[in-house]
Design an enzyme around this catalytic site. Structure first.
Site, PDB file in Angstrom:
ATOM      1  N   ASP A  36     -19.503 -42.585 -16.058  1.00 50.33           N
ATOM      2  CA  ASP A  36     -18.118 -42.940 -15.720  1.00 50.33           C
ATOM      3  C   ASP A  36     -17.260 -42.631 -16.947  1.00 50.33           C
ATOM      4  O   ASP A  36     -17.331 -43.339 -17.954  1.00 50.33           O
ATOM      5  CB  ASP A  36     -18.028 -44.425 -15.339  1.00 50.33           C
ATOM      6  CG  ASP A  36     -16.590 -44.830 -15.010  1.00 50.33           C
ATOM      7  OD1 ASP A  36     -15.670 -43.996 -15.177  1.00 50.33           O
ATOM      8  OD2 ASP A  36     -16.397 -45.981 -14.600  1.00 50.33           O
ATOM      9  N   LEU A  37     -16.478 -41.575 -16.834  1.00 49.38           N
ATOM     10  CA  LEU A  37     -15.720 -41.096 -18.001  1.00 49.38           C
ATOM     11  C   LEU A  37     -14.599 -42.054 -18.400  1.00 49.38           C
ATOM     12  O   LEU A  37     -14.029 -41.909 -19.474  1.00 49.38           O
ATOM     13  CB  LEU A  37     -15.138 -39.703 -17.707  1.00 49.38           C
ATOM     14  CG  LEU A  37     -16.176 -38.591 -17.530  1.00 49.38           C
ATOM     15  CD1 LEU A  37     -15.514 -37.320 -17.002  1.00 49.38           C
ATOM     16  CD2 LEU A  37     -16.891 -38.290 -18.850  1.00 49.38           C
ATOM     17  N   ALA A  61     -11.569 -34.940 -13.439  1.00 51.22           N
ATOM     18  CA  ALA A  61     -10.191 -35.297 -13.807  1.00 51.22           C
ATOM     19  C   ALA A  61      -9.722 -36.433 -12.927  1.00 51.22           C
ATOM     20  O   ALA A  61     -10.306 -36.713 -11.879  1.00 51.22           O
ATOM     21  CB  ALA A  61      -9.259 -34.093 -13.611  1.00 51.22           C
ATOM     22  N   THR A 102      -3.052 -28.212 -15.431  1.00 54.43           N
ATOM     23  CA  THR A 102      -2.234 -28.143 -14.220  1.00 54.43           C
ATOM     24  C   THR A 102      -0.829 -27.602 -14.476  1.00 54.43           C
ATOM     25  O   THR A 102      -0.282 -27.778 -15.573  1.00 54.43           O
ATOM     26  CB  THR A 102      -2.116 -29.566 -13.626  1.00 54.43           C
ATOM     27  OG1 THR A 102      -1.170 -29.558 -12.553  1.00 54.43           O
ATOM     28  CG2 THR A 102      -1.638 -30.588 -14.656  1.00 54.43           C
ATOM     29  N   TYR A 126       0.624 -38.271 -14.299  1.00 56.09           N
ATOM     30  CA  TYR A 126      -0.474 -37.301 -14.225  1.00 56.09           C
ATOM     31  C   TYR A 126      -0.181 -36.087 -15.115  1.00 56.09           C
ATOM     32  O   TYR A 126      -1.015 -35.692 -15.945  1.00 56.09           O
ATOM     33  CB  TYR A 126      -0.673 -36.868 -12.766  1.00 56.09           C
ATOM     34  CG  TYR A 126      -1.549 -35.652 -12.573  1.00 56.09           C
ATOM     35  CD1 TYR A 126      -2.929 -35.722 -12.750  1.00 56.09           C
ATOM     36  CD2 TYR A 126      -0.998 -34.419 -12.201  1.00 56.09           C
ATOM     37  CE1 TYR A 126      -3.736 -34.589 -12.570  1.00 56.09           C
ATOM     38  CE2 TYR A 126      -1.793 -33.294 -12.018  1.00 56.09           C
ATOM     39  CZ  TYR A 126      -3.156 -33.384 -12.202  1.00 56.09           C
ATOM     40  OH  TYR A 126      -3.953 -32.272 -12.020  1.00 56.09           O
ATOM     41  N   LYS A 130      -2.255 -34.775 -18.514  1.00 58.78           N
ATOM     42  CA  LYS A 130      -2.859 -33.441 -18.649  1.00 58.78           C
ATOM     43  C   LYS A 130      -2.229 -32.699 -19.832  1.00 58.78           C
ATOM     44  O   LYS A 130      -2.917 -31.979 -20.562  1.00 58.78           O
ATOM     45  CB  LYS A 130      -2.682 -32.635 -17.356  1.00 58.78           C
ATOM     46  CG  LYS A 130      -3.365 -33.220 -16.125  1.00 58.78           C
ATOM     47  CD  LYS A 130      -4.886 -33.221 -16.178  1.00 58.78           C
ATOM     48  CE  LYS A 130      -5.495 -31.883 -15.964  1.00 58.78           C
ATOM     49  NZ  LYS A 130      -6.982 -31.969 -15.839  1.00 58.78           N
ATOM     50  N   TRP A 155      -2.025 -26.420  -7.205  1.00 55.62           N
ATOM     51  CA  TRP A 155      -2.159 -26.638  -5.756  1.00 55.62           C
ATOM     52  C   TRP A 155      -3.547 -26.229  -5.230  1.00 55.62           C
ATOM     53  O   TRP A 155      -3.673 -25.331  -4.393  1.00 55.62           O
ATOM     54  CB  TRP A 155      -1.088 -25.868  -5.002  1.00 55.62           C
ATOM     55  CG  TRP A 155       0.326 -26.265  -5.275  1.00 55.62           C
ATOM     56  CD1 TRP A 155       0.807 -26.989  -6.325  1.00 55.62           C
ATOM     57  CD2 TRP A 155       1.477 -25.945  -4.469  1.00 55.62           C
ATOM     58  NE1 TRP A 155       2.176 -27.134  -6.218  1.00 55.62           N
ATOM     59  CE2 TRP A 155       2.606 -26.508  -5.085  1.00 55.62           C
ATOM     60  CE3 TRP A 155       1.650 -25.222  -3.284  1.00 55.62           C
ATOM     61  CZ2 TRP A 155       3.892 -26.378  -4.571  1.00 55.62           C
ATOM     62  CZ3 TRP A 155       2.924 -25.084  -2.768  1.00 55.62           C
ATOM     63  CH2 TRP A 155       4.036 -25.657  -3.393  1.00 55.62           C
TER      64      TRP A 155
END
Ligand SMILES: NC(=O)c1ccc[n+]([C@@H]2O[C@H](COP(=O)([O-])OP(=O)(O)OC[C@H]3O[C@@H](n4cnc5c(N)ncnc54)[C@H](OP(=O)(O)O)[C@@H]3O)[C@@H](O)[C@H]2O)c1
Length: 297
Positions: A36-37, A61, A102, A126, A130, A155
Site C-alpha cells: 500500500d503506497l 497513482a 498527466t 490531483y 502530479k 484521458w
C-alpha cells in the site's frame, strides 16, 4: 535473457495493458495487495531491492480527480512521495525508471498544444500532486542523475477501464440522450499506447541511449472534446450492435464537479514521436481494438 521489469500497479488500466502486451520483457507486478503506497511505513526501496529488477515502471497513482479534492494528503503520498521513493531507489541501483504524469498539470489556458517546456500550472488537487511528483523527480535527476522517463499522458481509456468509455456505455444502456461537456479539449489515449510508450523508453534506457528521454508528452492521435469522444464511442458501439445515446453538447458550467477541470490540455507529442519513431494509432482504431477485447471478455 528478457529484461526483468517491476511494475507498480496491477489492476489499473496501464498496468493491465502492460500485462497483456509485455513487449518481450519479463514483467512482475506490485499492486495495492503487495504494497500500500499510501502507508507511511511502505518500504518501497526494500521491495525494489528484494525484487532486484533491471528496471521499474510506476503505473500506480491516485487518479480519482474529484475525490482527490477531499483527500489531498493521500493523493500526494501516491502521486508525489511514492514515485520519488521509487526514483531514489532506482538511481541508487542505477536502473531505469519510467513514471506517468498527466495533462492536468496544466491550467488549460494556453490556447494551443502544450510542449514539455511549458510551465506547470495545475488547477486541482490531483493536478497539483502530479505536478509536485514531476518536480520532485526533476530535482532528484538534477542532483543525482539517474536513468528516468516521465510520460505525460491524457484521458486514458481501456477495454476494462474504469474510464470515460465504460461510463458512456453504462449510461447509454438506460438513457436515450446524454449531456456531455463540449468545452474541455484533450487527446483520448489508449492504455495500450501508454504501455507501449513506457516499454519503448525503458528499452532505450536499458540500452543506455545517450539521448535521455526525461519528460515526454505521449497522447492519442486525435484531439477533441469530451462530447466528440462520446460520439466517437457511440458510433463504434452502434456499429457492433452495442449501446448508444444521442449526445447533447453542454458547457462545463452545466456539469459542476468538485474538482475544476482545465479547458484545453491538448499535448504536443512531437518530441516523443521523433524519439521513438512511433505514434499511437487513430482513436477509431484504438477503440475498435477495445471493443474487440470487450466482446471477447
Ligand atoms: N486515467 C486517466 O485518464 C489518466 C490521464 C492522464 C494520466 N494518467 C496517469 O496514467 C497513470 C496510469 O493511470 P491508470 O488510468 O492506469 O490508473 P488506474 O486505472 O486508476 O490505476 C491506478 C493504479 O494505482 C494503484 N494504486 C492505487 N492506490 C494504491 C495504493 N494505495 N497502493 C498501491 N497502489 C495503488 C492501483 O493498484 P491495484 O492494481 O492494486 O488496483 C492501480 O494499479 C497514472 O500515473 C495516471 O496519473 C491517467
Amino acid at each position: 535473457m528478457a529484461a526483468r521489469v517491476l511494475v507498480f500497479g496491477r489492476a489499473g488500466q496501464v498496468a493491465r495493458a502492460l500485462a497483456e502486451r509485455p513487449g518481450g520483457m519479463a514483467l512482475s507486478f506490485a499492486g495495492r495487495d503487495t504494497l500500500d503506497l499510501t502507508a507511511p511505513t511502505a518500504d518501497i526501496a526494500g521491495l525494489i531491492a528484494r525484487t532486484g529488477p533491471d528496471a521499474v515502471i510506476n503505473a500506480a497513482a491516485y487518479t480519482a480527480v474529484d475525490r482527490a479534492e477531499s483527500e489531498p494528503q493521500i493523493c500526494a503520498r501516491l502521486n508525489r512521495d511514492a514515485p520519488l521513493a521509487m526514483a531514489e531507489a532506482c538511481a541508487a541501483a542505477d536502473i531505469p525508471f519510467a513514471h506517468f504524469s498527466t495533462d492536468y498539470v496544466f491550467d488549460g489556458l494556453k490556447g494551443s498544444p502544450y510542449v514539455e517546456s511549458d510551465a506547470r500550472s495545475p488547477v486541482n488537487v490531483y493536478g497539483r500532486s502530479k505536478a509536485e511528483g514531476e518536480a520532485a523527480l526533476e530535482a532528484l535527476a538534477a542532483e543525482r542523475g539517474g536513468r528516468g522517463a516521465v510520460i505525460r499522458t491524457s484521458w486514458v481509456f481501456s477495454a476494462r477501464g474504469p474510464s470515460f468509455l465504460q461510463s458512456m456505455l453504462r449510461l447509454a444502456r438506460d438513457r436515450e440522450e446524454l449531456g456531455v461537456v463540449d468545452d474541455q479539449h484533450g487527446r483520448p489515449t489508449s492504455a495500450d499506447a501508454c504501455a507501449a510508450a513506457a516499454l519503448a523508453l525503458i528499452r532505450r534506457l536499458l540500452d543506455r541511449d545517450p539521448a535521455a528521454p526525461g519528460l515526454v508528452h505521449m497522447a492519442g492521435a486525435d484531439a477533441m472534446s469530451w462530447a466528440d469522444f462520446a460520439e466517437t464511442i457511440f458510433a463504434a458501439s452502434r456499429a457492433r450492435g452495442g449501446p448508444s445515446a444521442r449526445v447533447r453538447r453542454i458547457a462545463t458550467a452545466e456539469y459542476p464537479t468538485p474538482a475544476v477541470r482545465p479547458r484545453d490540455t491538448r499535448l504536443d507529442c512531437s518530441r516523443m514521436e521523433a524519439m521513438v519513431g512511433w505514434r499511437p494509432p487513430p482513436l477509431s482504431e484504438a477503440l475498435a481494438d477495445c471493443f474487440g477485447r470487450m466482446e471477447l471478455a
